[in-house]
Design an enzyme around this catalytic site. Structure first.
Site, PDB file in Angstrom:
ATOM      1  N   VAL A  16       0.810  -1.223   0.000  1.00 33.29           N
ATOM      2  CA  VAL A  16       0.000   0.000   0.000  1.00 33.29           C
ATOM      3  C   VAL A  16       0.844   1.274   0.000  1.00 33.29           C
ATOM      4  O   VAL A  16       0.299   2.377  -0.081  1.00 33.29           O
ATOM      5  CB  VAL A  16      -0.974   0.029   1.196  1.00 33.29           C
ATOM      6  N   LYS A  40      12.888  -1.641  10.968  1.00 25.89           N
ATOM      7  CA  LYS A  40      12.054  -2.661  10.326  1.00 25.89           C
ATOM      8  C   LYS A  40      12.204  -3.930  11.168  1.00 25.89           C
ATOM      9  O   LYS A  40      13.197  -4.663  11.037  1.00 25.89           O
ATOM     10  CB  LYS A  40      12.524  -2.907   8.888  1.00 25.89           C
ATOM     11  N   ASP A  53      13.313  -3.229   2.360  1.00 23.89           N
ATOM     12  CA  ASP A  53      12.650  -1.931   2.463  1.00 23.89           C
ATOM     13  C   ASP A  53      13.581  -0.850   2.992  1.00 23.89           C
ATOM     14  O   ASP A  53      13.523   0.309   2.561  1.00 23.89           O
ATOM     15  CB  ASP A  53      11.423  -2.038   3.372  1.00 23.89           C
TER      16      ASP A  53
END
Length: 235
Positions: A16, A40, A53
């Site tokens: 998203v 993370k 990421d």
């Protein structure tokens, strides 16, 4: 909690735009010359030597402190991916402790989840929501722009409220260059159905920009509450 501020970034699901929004919040904080760390707790779907990421965030926002607690190769929920890899899962307690350690030396710590709010970290049912609760910090929700987002976002915010957690607002993770009717209407409907403000809409494709251009996109894609200049009427 002493030290710098901590903000948890969760999504209404996977893909998203959590990483882009996390990077955008970090970019605005770095522009204010704040010391920023991005945590993370669990990275899934990448191998030991592949960029995850945090590599994207570090490329978009030079000068941050990235920290990853564990990674698992299968693109699954962290608990499932850890089990399949025969590896120890990251618990919410461990994630909270890591955030506290980072907060001691930084002005802002961003904790980016994996998938949605209630995706399991471990087989005991621990989630990102439990990490936020242990830290007693707010959770920023990242949502999609189009059809279906109202239900997913409302459920996520409702789950936060049920746990006594604060949600400062919602950010659309990838605002399309040519938004359809549903996306345009959602600018008004998202705050109406969730009861929290819409705090920005990052342009689709922003994650591929060079760092300097991304900083500009972050400023125009996030609202004043997050340090930017975005206005609802002009996504």
């Amino acid at each position: 909690m002493t030290g710098g501020r901590v903000l948890v970034v969760s999504g209404t699901g996977t893909g998203v735009g959590k990483t882009v929004v996390t990077a955008a919040v970090a970019a605005l904080a770095r522009a204010r010359r704040e010391r920023v760390a991005v945590l993370k707790p669990a990275q899934t779907g990448v191998g030991p030597d592949e960029p995850g990421d945090l590599a994207d965030v570090a490329r978009l926002v030079p000068g941050i402190t990235p920290r990853e607690l564990a990674r698992y190769p299968d693109p699954l929920a962290p608990a499932t991916a850890a089990r399949r890899a025969g590896a120890a899962p990251v618990t919410p307690k461990e994630a909270a402790e890591a955030a506290r350690e980072l907060a001691a030396g930084h002005d802002l710590v961003l904790v980016e989840g994996a998938g949605g709010l209630l995706v399991r970290f471990d087989d005991d049912g621990g989630t990102l929501a439990d990490t936020a609760a242990a830290l007693d910090v707010p959770v920023l929700v990242v949502a999609t722009a189009g059809l279906g987002t109202l239900n997913h976002t409302a459920l996520t915010v409702e789950a936060l409220r049920a746990r006594g957690l604060t949600c400062p607002g919602v950010v659309v993770g990838a605002w399309p260059a040519d938004p359809d009717l549903a996306a345009v209407c959602n600018l008004v409907d998202l705050p109406a159905v969730t009861g929290v403000p819409l705090l920005g809409a990052m342009p689709d494709g922003a994650g591929a920009l060079p760092a300097e251009e991304f900083a500009v996109a972050a400023r125009h894609g996030l609202g004043a509450a997050l340090g930017g200049e975005w206005q609802t009427a002009h996504p």
